[in-house]
Design a protein around this motif. Structure first.
Motif, PDB file in Angstrom:
ATOM      1  N   ASN A 239       0.667  -1.294   0.043  1.00  0.00           N
ATOM      2  CA  ASN A 239      -0.052   0.010  -0.090  1.00  0.00           C
ATOM      3  C   ASN A 239       0.906   1.316   0.084  1.00  0.00           C
ATOM      4  O   ASN A 239       0.410   2.188   0.056  1.00  0.00           O
ATOM      5  CB  ASN A 239      -0.982   0.035   1.082  1.00  0.00           C
ATOM      6  N   GLN A 294      -2.721   5.092 -11.946  1.00  0.00           N
ATOM      7  CA  GLN A 294      -3.524   6.334 -11.016  1.00  0.00           C
ATOM      8  C   GLN A 294      -2.750   6.777  -9.688  1.00  0.00           C
ATOM      9  O   GLN A 294      -3.179   7.472  -9.108  1.00  0.00           O
ATOM     10  CB  GLN A 294      -4.717   5.329 -10.540  1.00  0.00           C
ATOM     11  N   LEU A 298      -3.765   9.299  -7.237  1.00  0.00           N
ATOM     12  CA  LEU A 298      -4.030   9.114  -6.011  1.00  0.00           C
ATOM     13  C   LEU A 298      -3.112   9.810  -4.820  1.00  0.00           C
ATOM     14  O   LEU A 298      -3.491   9.928  -3.652  1.00  0.00           O
ATOM     15  CB  LEU A 298      -3.825   7.310  -5.671  1.00  0.00           C
ATOM     16  N   THR A 299      -1.892   9.691  -4.811  1.00  0.00           N
ATOM     17  CA  THR A 299      -0.871  10.427  -3.769  1.00  0.00           C
ATOM     18  C   THR A 299      -1.306  11.827  -3.568  1.00  0.00           C
ATOM     19  O   THR A 299      -0.601  12.568  -2.989  1.00  0.00           O
ATOM     20  CB  THR A 299       0.353  10.237  -4.433  1.00  0.00           C
ATOM     21  N   ASN A 301      -3.950  13.223  -2.727  1.00  0.00           N
ATOM     22  CA  ASN A 301      -5.073  13.258  -1.633  1.00  0.00           C
ATOM     23  C   ASN A 301      -4.714  12.104  -0.281  1.00  0.00           C
ATOM     24  O   ASN A 301      -4.377  11.011  -0.424  1.00  0.00           O
ATOM     25  CB  ASN A 301      -6.458  12.677  -2.235  1.00  0.00           C
ATOM     26  N   GLU A 303      -6.197  11.141   2.022  1.00  0.00           N
ATOM     27  CA  GLU A 303      -6.732  10.090   2.563  1.00  0.00           C
ATOM     28  C   GLU A 303      -6.686   8.747   1.723  1.00  0.00           C
ATOM     29  O   GLU A 303      -6.811   7.668   2.513  1.00  0.00           O
ATOM     30  CB  GLU A 303      -8.416  10.579   2.401  1.00  0.00           C
ATOM     31  N   ASN A 304      -6.117   8.718   0.566  1.00  0.00           N
ATOM     32  CA  ASN A 304      -6.034   7.788   0.022  1.00  0.00           C
ATOM     33  C   ASN A 304      -4.767   6.769   0.336  1.00  0.00           C
ATOM     34  O   ASN A 304      -4.576   5.786   0.104  1.00  0.00           O
ATOM     35  CB  ASN A 304      -5.800   8.113  -1.679  1.00  0.00           C
ATOM     36  N   ILE A 305      -3.966   7.640   1.038  1.00  0.00           N
ATOM     37  CA  ILE A 305      -2.667   6.902   1.560  1.00  0.00           C
ATOM     38  C   ILE A 305      -3.084   6.510   3.060  1.00  0.00           C
ATOM     39  O   ILE A 305      -2.619   5.207   3.466  1.00  0.00           O
ATOM     40  CB  ILE A 305      -1.560   7.750   1.790  1.00  0.00           C
ATOM     41  N   ASN A 314      -5.264   0.041   1.295  1.00  0.00           N
ATOM     42  CA  ASN A 314      -5.692   1.621   1.148  1.00  0.00           C
ATOM     43  C   ASN A 314      -6.164   1.767  -0.356  1.00  0.00           C
ATOM     44  O   ASN A 314      -6.054   0.957  -1.188  1.00  0.00           O
ATOM     45  CB  ASN A 314      -4.776   2.851   1.546  1.00  0.00           C
ATOM     46  N   ALA A 315      -6.424   3.262  -0.862  1.00  0.00           N
ATOM     47  CA  ALA A 315      -6.724   3.244  -2.131  1.00  0.00           C
ATOM     48  C   ALA A 315      -5.627   2.834  -3.208  1.00  0.00           C
ATOM     49  O   ALA A 315      -5.846   2.422  -4.364  1.00  0.00           O
ATOM     50  CB  ALA A 315      -7.159   4.640  -2.356  1.00  0.00           C
ATOM     51  N   ILE A 316      -4.528   3.228  -2.744  1.00  0.00           N
ATOM     52  CA  ILE A 316      -3.269   2.718  -3.752  1.00  0.00           C
ATOM     53  C   ILE A 316      -3.324   1.162  -4.092  1.00  0.00           C
ATOM     54  O   ILE A 316      -3.474   0.653  -5.119  1.00  0.00           O
ATOM     55  CB  ILE A 316      -2.023   2.953  -3.127  1.00  0.00           C
ATOM     56  N   THR A 319      -6.858  -0.227  -5.530  1.00  0.00           N
ATOM     57  CA  THR A 319      -6.804   0.429  -7.122  1.00  0.00           C
ATOM     58  C   THR A 319      -5.829  -0.360  -7.992  1.00  0.00           C
ATOM     59  O   THR A 319      -6.195  -0.690  -9.082  1.00  0.00           O
ATOM     60  CB  THR A 319      -6.663   1.982  -7.293  1.00  0.00           C
TER      61      THR A 319
END
Length: 360
Positions: A239, A294, A298-299, A301, A303-305, A314-316, A319
């Motif tokens: 992540n 992406q 993503l980095t 924001n 919150e994505n981390i 997480n979002a990373i 996704t």
């Protein structure tokens, strides 16, 4: 590390990250010029399969040194509050020397100029800004001078690769640019192992301008490491912030690297694990990363981390894990030099990849 200590670390990191670009006001030079500048305290140790020697920045020393009959030079820069006497640099050195090719490996010890006395929070908060703003440029100048002199004296050396951990990665980035200013040439490669983020997010020293090829491994983004992509290739492990092995075996990772027991917590473990991920790739060309376009978005924001679910995703990781498996690249030491973009890799257990571990 208990939650109280973890909170203190987070507060210190937040304060340093949110400070103005140069809190020491080094443009005026007042503070930095008052600090001692003994560049001879930077040490260089050459290792080959057959011999070793300490180098100094002069032609006689380099002429007398037992360089291997190779055109390749690899220099490793340790992290803040470390030296070449800790396990990390030795593991990197041994991984290269245990390979089939006899390379010229140089461990760079800048601990004499880093102002660090240990791994305590006080040391970090008081010494790290000085190391970043005052000493980093001096270390980079000295290192660029040494590389230039080695290439002048040992004419066969035509490929130079700098590998740095944390603060060492940022020093490597600055060195690449200083080397170009001094010589008019560009270093072949700079590899950033979770390049330091504290005091660097607004103005990183590592960038694509640091070398012909710059690759960056992100393992603790947003804590001790940089968040945004900075190289020709940026790989976010798992992540990108907390490595799975550090949730269950932080003591094994930090212990393997010879770090104090106070460092046995997931964020610091994730930060320094970048060394072991890279070491595992040196003599193993079957570790892969897949493209993830992406990541750059993503980095942007936080919150994505920082929003991790119960599975440490997480979002990373969510996704990128669903991205196409096409166009995979080999991760780490063997990443192709014409690669470009952001990538995602999942390596479940770095200690297994290091089995049997390099001798120390």
């Amino acid at each position: 590390m208990n939650y109280t200590m973890l909170s203190i670390v987070l507060i210190v990191l937040t304060l340093l990250r949110s400070s103005k670009p140069n809190p020491l006001n080094t443009d005026s030079g007042a503070i930095c010029e008052s600090l001692p500048s003994d560049q001879n305290s930077i040490k260089f140790y050459l290792y080959t399969k057959k011999s070793s020697a300490e180098l100094t920045v002069d032609k006689d020393s380099i002429n007398a040194a037992p360089f291997a009959d190779s055109n390749k030079l690899v220099l490793y820069l340790h992290g803040f509050a470390e030296s070449v006497d800790v396990a990390g640099p030795k593991i990197v050195r041994d991984a290269y020397l245990n390979g089939t090719e006899d390379l010229n490996v140089v461990l760079v010890d800048y601990s004499g100029m880093s102002m660090a006395r240990g791994f305590t929070l006080y040391d970090f908060a008081s010494s790290f800004p000085r190391s970043r703003y005052c000493y980093l440029p001096r270390i980079a100048d000295r290192l660029a001078e040494m590389i230039s002199l080695i290439q002048e004296v040992v004419a066969r050396i035509s490929h130079t690769h700098l590998v740095g951990l944390s603060l060492g990665a940022q020093i490597a980035g600055k060195t690449g640019r200083r080397y170009k200013e001094i010589t008019g040439r560009t270093l072949n490669r700079v590899t950033a192992l979770d390049a330091a983020g504290t005091c660097f997010e607004q103005s990183p020293e590592i960038s694509r301008d640091s070398a012909i090829f710059v690759d960056a491994i992100h393992t603790n983004a947003g804590w001790f490491g940089l968040v945004a992509p900075v190289g020709h290739v940026d790989v976010y492990l798992n992540n990108g912030i907390v490595q799975p092995i550090c949730l269950t075996n932080a003591d094994a990772v930090t212990g393997f690297l010879g770090m104090p027991s106070a460092m046995e917590e997931p964020t610091i473990c994730s930060h320094v694990s970048s060394v072991l991920f890279f070491v595992a790739s040196i003599n193993n060309d079957k570790i892969y990363a897949q493209p993830c376009r992406q990541i750059r978005q993503l980095t942007r924001n936080a919150e994505n981390i920082f929003l991790l679910d119960r599975d440490n995703d997480n979002a990373i990781s969510l996704t990128c894990s669903s991205s196409s498996n096409e166009q995979q690249i080999v991760f780490g030491q063997h990443v192709p030099h014409n690669a470009l973009g952001t990538y995602h890799a999942t390596i479940s257990n770095i200690l297994e990849l290091l089995n049997p571990p390099p001798s120390q």
